[in-house]
Each structure stands twice: as C-alpha cells, then as structure tokens.
Design a protein around this motif. Sequence first.
Motif, PDB file in Angstrom:
ATOM      1  N   PRO A   1      12.436  -0.169   3.748  1.00  0.00           N
ATOM      2  CA  PRO A   1      13.457   0.272   4.705  1.00  0.00           C
ATOM      3  C   PRO A   1      14.452   1.245   4.074  1.00  0.00           C
ATOM      4  CG  PRO A   1      13.852  -1.986   4.012  1.00  0.00           C
ATOM      5  CD  PRO A   1      12.537  -1.595   3.427  1.00  0.00           C
ATOM      6  N   ASN A   2      15.129   1.993   4.933  1.00  0.00           N
ATOM      7  CA  ASN A   2      16.180   2.928   4.509  1.00  0.00           C
ATOM      8  C   ASN A   2      15.678   3.966   3.510  1.00  0.00           C
ATOM      9  OD1 ASN A   2      18.036   1.341   6.041  1.00  0.00           O
ATOM     10  ND2 ASN A   2      18.117  -0.105   4.332  1.00  0.00           N
ATOM     11  N   ASN A   3      14.515   4.543   3.794  1.00  0.00           N
ATOM     12  CA  ASN A   3      13.933   5.550   2.903  1.00  0.00           C
ATOM     13  C   ASN A   3      13.825   5.019   1.476  1.00  0.00           C
ATOM     14  OD1 ASN A   3      13.662   7.532   4.926  1.00  0.00           O
ATOM     15  ND2 ASN A   3      15.850   8.002   4.732  1.00  0.00           N
ATOM     16  N   GLY A   4      13.498   3.758   1.365  1.00  0.00           N
ATOM     17  CA  GLY A   4      13.458   3.123   0.050  1.00  0.00           C
ATOM     18  C   GLY A   4      12.181   3.353  -0.724  1.00  0.00           C
ATOM     19  N   GLY A   5      11.267   4.142  -0.181  1.00  0.00           N
ATOM     20  CA  GLY A   5      10.040   4.445  -0.894  1.00  0.00           C
ATOM     21  C   GLY A   5       8.869   3.602  -0.413  1.00  0.00           C
ATOM     22  N   PHE A   6       7.834   3.570  -1.248  1.00  0.00           N
ATOM     23  CA  PHE A   6       6.595   2.878  -0.879  1.00  0.00           C
ATOM     24  C   PHE A   6       6.130   2.001  -2.039  1.00  0.00           C
ATOM     25  CE2 PHE A   6       6.761   6.338   2.058  1.00  0.00           C
ATOM     26  CZ  PHE A   6       6.029   5.973   3.162  1.00  0.00           C
ATOM     27  N   VAL A   7       5.484   0.906  -1.676  1.00  0.00           N
ATOM     28  CA  VAL A   7       4.773   0.103  -2.668  1.00  0.00           C
ATOM     29  C   VAL A   7       3.392  -0.202  -2.098  1.00  0.00           C
ATOM     30  CG1 VAL A   7       6.758  -0.930  -3.831  1.00  0.00           C
ATOM     31  CG2 VAL A   7       5.857  -2.009  -1.782  1.00  0.00           C
ATOM     32  N   GLN A   8       2.448  -0.369  -2.984  1.00  0.00           N
ATOM     33  CA  GLN A   8       1.061  -0.582  -2.555  1.00  0.00           C
ATOM     34  C   GLN A   8       0.379  -1.554  -3.505  1.00  0.00           C
ATOM     35  OE1 GLN A   8      -1.873   2.640  -1.178  1.00  0.00           O
ATOM     36  NE2 GLN A   8      -2.326   2.536  -3.364  1.00  0.00           N
ATOM     37  N   LEU A   9      -0.296  -2.521  -2.934  1.00  0.00           N
ATOM     38  CA  LEU A   9      -1.080  -3.471  -3.733  1.00  0.00           C
ATOM     39  C   LEU A   9      -2.551  -3.121  -3.598  1.00  0.00           C
ATOM     40  CD1 LEU A   9      -1.345  -6.127  -5.389  1.00  0.00           C
ATOM     41  CD2 LEU A   9      -1.449  -7.342  -3.204  1.00  0.00           C
ATOM     42  N   ARG A  10      -3.197  -2.882  -4.727  1.00  0.00           N
ATOM     43  CA  ARG A  10      -4.633  -2.565  -4.744  1.00  0.00           C
ATOM     44  C   ARG A  10      -5.375  -3.673  -5.465  1.00  0.00           C
ATOM     45  NH1 ARG A  10      -5.796   2.193  -8.164  1.00  0.00           N
ATOM     46  NH2 ARG A  10      -3.615   2.429  -8.715  1.00  0.00           N
ATOM     47  N   THR A  11      -6.493  -4.050  -4.899  1.00  0.00           N
ATOM     48  CA  THR A  11      -7.369  -4.973  -5.614  1.00  0.00           C
ATOM     49  C   THR A  11      -8.752  -4.335  -5.695  1.00  0.00           C
ATOM     50  OG1 THR A  11      -7.942  -6.073  -3.544  1.00  0.00           O
ATOM     51  CG2 THR A  11      -6.153  -7.015  -4.805  1.00  0.00           C
ATOM     52  N   GLU A  12      -9.370  -4.479  -6.801  1.00  0.00           N
ATOM     53  CA  GLU A  12     -10.714  -3.926  -7.030  1.00  0.00           C
ATOM     54  C   GLU A  12     -10.783  -2.428  -6.763  1.00  0.00           C
ATOM     55  OE1 GLU A  12     -13.625  -6.147  -4.836  1.00  0.00           O
ATOM     56  OE2 GLU A  12     -12.393  -7.944  -4.927  1.00  0.00           O
ATOM     57  N   MET A  13      -9.683  -1.751  -6.824  1.00  0.00           N
ATOM     58  CA  MET A  13      -9.707  -0.299  -6.633  1.00  0.00           C
ATOM     59  C   MET A  13      -9.219   0.364  -7.908  1.00  0.00           C
ATOM     60  SD  MET A  13      -8.426   0.264  -2.736  1.00  0.00           S
ATOM     61  CE  MET A  13      -8.471   2.032  -2.889  1.00  0.00           C
ATOM     62  N   SER A  14      -9.885   0.070  -8.955  1.00  0.00           N
ATOM     63  CA  SER A  14      -9.495   0.612 -10.242  1.00  0.00           C
ATOM     64  C   SER A  14     -10.744   0.768 -11.086  1.00  0.00           C
ATOM     65  CB  SER A  14      -8.508  -0.343 -10.931  1.00  0.00           C
ATOM     66  OG  SER A  14      -8.398  -0.033 -12.295  1.00  0.00           O
ATOM     67  N   ARG A  15     -10.670   1.671 -12.035  1.00  0.00           N
ATOM     68  CA  ARG A  15     -11.800   1.831 -12.947  1.00  0.00           C
ATOM     69  C   ARG A  15     -11.744   0.824 -14.088  1.00  0.00           C
ATOM     70  NH1 ARG A  15     -14.425   6.886 -13.230  1.00  0.00           N
ATOM     71  NH2 ARG A  15     -14.477   6.686 -15.479  1.00  0.00           N
ATOM     72  N   SER A  16     -10.633   0.085 -14.160  1.00  0.00           N
ATOM     73  CA  SER A  16     -10.471  -0.845 -15.261  1.00  0.00           C
ATOM     74  C   SER A  16     -11.019  -2.219 -14.886  1.00  0.00           C
ATOM     75  CB  SER A  16      -8.988  -0.963 -15.629  1.00  0.00           C
ATOM     76  OG  SER A  16      -8.824  -1.958 -16.604  1.00  0.00           O
ATOM     77  N   PRO A  17     -12.076  -2.678 -15.530  1.00  0.00           N
ATOM     78  CA  PRO A  17     -12.651  -3.982 -15.172  1.00  0.00           C
ATOM     79  C   PRO A  17     -11.740  -5.139 -15.547  1.00  0.00           C
ATOM     80  CG  PRO A  17     -13.748  -3.080 -17.107  1.00  0.00           C
ATOM     81  CD  PRO A  17     -12.812  -2.025 -16.627  1.00  0.00           C
ATOM     82  N   ASN A  18     -10.783  -4.887 -16.426  1.00  0.00           N
ATOM     83  CA  ASN A  18      -9.912  -5.975 -16.871  1.00  0.00           C
ATOM     84  C   ASN A  18      -8.675  -6.139 -16.005  1.00  0.00           C
ATOM     85  OD1 ASN A  18     -11.618  -6.522 -19.067  1.00  0.00           O
ATOM     86  ND2 ASN A  18     -10.636  -4.911 -20.283  1.00  0.00           N
ATOM     87  N   THR A  19      -8.522  -5.293 -15.024  1.00  0.00           N
ATOM     88  CA  THR A  19      -7.329  -5.364 -14.179  1.00  0.00           C
ATOM     89  C   THR A  19      -7.648  -6.108 -12.896  1.00  0.00           C
ATOM     90  OG1 THR A  19      -6.462  -3.303 -15.089  1.00  0.00           O
ATOM     91  CG2 THR A  19      -5.606  -3.992 -12.946  1.00  0.00           C
ATOM     92  N   ALA A  20      -6.885  -7.172 -12.635  1.00  0.00           N
ATOM     93  CA  ALA A  20      -7.115  -7.980 -11.438  1.00  0.00           C
ATOM     94  C   ALA A  20      -6.503  -7.326 -10.209  1.00  0.00           C
ATOM     95  CB  ALA A  20      -6.529  -9.373 -11.640  1.00  0.00           C
TER      96      ALA A  20
END
Lengths: 231, 108
Positions: A193-212
């Motif tokens: 809210p209030n032009n506070g920006g964006f946050v995003q949660l990604r799962t399995e959308m990474s090239r790193s196999p060690n990242t959950a």
Amino acid sequence: MSQLLRAFVAAVIGLLLGMPSATSAAVAVPHAQMQIYTYDNPHGVSAPTHARTERGPPAAAYDYTAAPSAGDHGPRGASARPQLRSAWAYTTYDHTAWFAQRGSSIGTTRTARGGRVAEVRAVPGASVAANAGTRSVGDLLAPGGSMIGKAGTDASIRELTGGLPDAQAMFQQLSQGGKVVAQTPKLTRVELPNNGGFVQLRTEMSRSPNTAATIDVNIPGYDIRKLKYNP
Amino acid sequence: MSDEMAAAATVSLLVRRELDDDYVGLWVLPWHIRRIDPNAPDERVQEIARAALEALVEQDAALGDLDEATGVFNPWPPGGAVDAAMSAWRALHRDPNIGEVAWLALTS
C-alpha cells in the motif's frame, strides 16, 4: 551509446569472468592497465533505511531487593569492618521513561524531578506496527540495524537458512496490507500500500537447486532486493 | 573510462554473477543503476541498461519470458531481443517492476 562502448563493456565482462567474448579480440581496450571498480556494496550509496530498534521499558515494574552483605564491597570472606553496613542502593524501576537508574538511598522511589528522563523517538510507522503486533519492513529486513542473513553474490541478495515455511512466514509479514497482483502455483506477487513497492514469493523458479524459496523485494529505500531461503 | 561505461560494466558483472544461480528480472538493472547514480535521468538509466543487456546477451545470457504458471523460461530470439525489451521498458514510462517486461537467464 556507441557500438564501441557496448563492445567494450562486453569485453570487460568476458575478461573479468574469464570467458571469451565474441568481440573481445576485435576491440582494442583503450587502457590496458585500467582498473575496474566493481560495485559490490550497494548499501553504501543509497538512502539510509532508518531502521531503529526500541529498547523500551521492562515488562513489569522491577524492584531490586538483593540482600546486603556485611560491611564491605566484596561479598566474600570475613569483613574487616563488620560493625558497618554497606550503603546498598535499592532502586525501584517504576517509570517507563527511565532507561537507567542512578544510585539512591535505600527504599527511595525516584521521581521525575530527580531522574534522567530519556527522550524517546521512533519512526511513527515502526511504532504503529509494533503496537499492532506486527513488525515494520525495517525490522524485518534489518533487525537490530544489521541486514538480515548473509550476503549472496552481492550485498543486496541475502541468504538465509530455512525452508518454504520460513519464507512464507517472512513473505506474509512483508506483504502485510498489500494487494495480490499475481498468483500462480509457483509465485505470489503483492503490491504494497501507499506506493510501498512490490514483494514476490517464488518457489521452484530458480536455477539454484539448493534454494527452497526466493522472495524478491523492491521496496523504495531498502537495499535488499532478494531473500534466498536455503534448507 | 566514462561513468556510463563503468556503470554498465558494473551492472553487467553483478547481473552475470547472479545469473549463475537464478533468473534475473529486468527490473534489477535499473535497481542497480539508480543506486550507482541516484540522480541519473530515465534516459541515462536506459542507456546504461541497454549497454549492460547487450553485453550480457553477447556473452551467454538470454532475454525471455518466465512462465509464471510453470516456472519455465522461454527465451526470445536473440536478434532484436534487447531492442524489444528496451521498447517495452520505454512504453511503461517508468522503470520496470518485478515480473515486468522480461527476465534474463543463462543459455548454457
């Protein structure tokens, strides 16, 4: 920007990464001894985050009632002057504005006149969040004033130990009060809210196999833009 | 070396390192550039970003879409990819945000 400049940048990257560039052989680098200063600390050149922790008063009134020992400062051994009693300072921490107590007579209850009243200033948003039982973005990303986690490939990427539940818990707090603008089985993106920006949660959308899970962060005024949770 | 060249080289290196273990959204480029030069006008930010993108694509990175439902990266044809990304960026009349315009991934 000229073709030469683009080729030069490509050549520099190839040189520093140790990989061949399609044009590196053809481009004459203007200054062979030139130093390239990589920008590896974005934290230092941007606006401060104004993260602040509040010490606050103790949860309850605190009465120090330790029993005095005889005579001397030391609590052990026989006293050289057993006839004397030491002047133990009993203090009562009974005012939320006092951060520290000064010595006073036994049983004295301090008043504002004799005490040192600390000036307490806090970021309004942070106080509101604290009072509401949630934590501000500053507290979440830089608890105690230090950036969360450890640096990844650059300081704006923070690596944390944890799994998807940890990432989800953090994401829920970061996205408090925001509006979901994209949601799929792989990601959730929230506009704050209030032009506070964006946050995003990604799962399995990474090239790193060690990242959950990965949380992308684009919040004005903060120098963290990615949280990586590695089990 | 000009400030522009230094900025483009720096951003390219930061992004290239990150590409080793993750996809990188286009929004990351202006994020870095504006921290290197907080007073840069939009045109300058875009110029630096274009140089950085061309350098990355010339190496081993590709621009493309990241399918948000499947998580699969779909690269754009290399020829004109940078132009297409910069054109879409300019059409926004602001910096791209998370998930907007394009992603970068390694081709190797």
